[in-house]
Write a protein that holds these residues in place. Structure first.
Motif, mmCIF file in Angstrom:
data_model
loop_
_atom_site.group_PDB
_atom_site.id
_atom_site.type_symbol
_atom_site.label_atom_id
_atom_site.label_comp_id
_atom_site.label_asym_id
_atom_site.label_seq_id
_atom_site.Cartn_x
_atom_site.Cartn_y
_atom_site.Cartn_z
ATOM 1 N N ILE A 9 -8.676 5.507 -0.508
ATOM 2 C CA ILE A 9 -7.355 5.669 -1.112
ATOM 3 C C ILE A 9 -6.792 4.294 -1.478
ATOM 4 N N LEU A 12 -8.367 3.139 -4.662
ATOM 5 C CA LEU A 12 -7.792 3.902 -5.766
ATOM 6 C C LEU A 12 -6.441 3.329 -6.175
ATOM 7 N N LEU A 23 -1.009 11.549 -6.294
ATOM 8 C CA LEU A 23 -1.164 11.831 -4.867
ATOM 9 C C LEU A 23 0.094 12.490 -4.305
ATOM 10 N N ILE A 41 -11.124 9.338 -0.943
ATOM 11 C CA ILE A 41 -10.398 10.359 -1.698
ATOM 12 C C ILE A 41 -10.912 11.735 -1.300
#
Length: 64
Positions: A9, A12, A23, A41
């Motif tokens: 995450i 990302l 998200l 993810i």
């Protein structure tokens, strides 16, 4: 770096900061979460009960 379902995450959010809004739409408050540094993810989707394919599509990234 190419972001995939197996990226963390944190990776990302570094590569695609705009993904934070996606998200949030899926009920993930990953910005301040300590787990975001190590959770992928794929793992986050599973932990939050979100269909992986749906989230990846919304994020505009490939599964692998």
């Amino acid at each position: 770096m190419a972001v995939t379902a197996d990226s963390t995450i944190a990776d990302l959010l570094r590569e695609k900061p705009e993904s934070a809004q996606v998200l949030f739409r899926f009920g993930m408050g990953c910005l301040g979460c300590a787990i975001a540094n190590n959770e992928t993810i794929r793992e986050a989707a599973q932990a939050h009960g979100v269909p992986l394919e749906e989230m990846l599509s919304a994020l505009g990234i490939a599964e692998a």
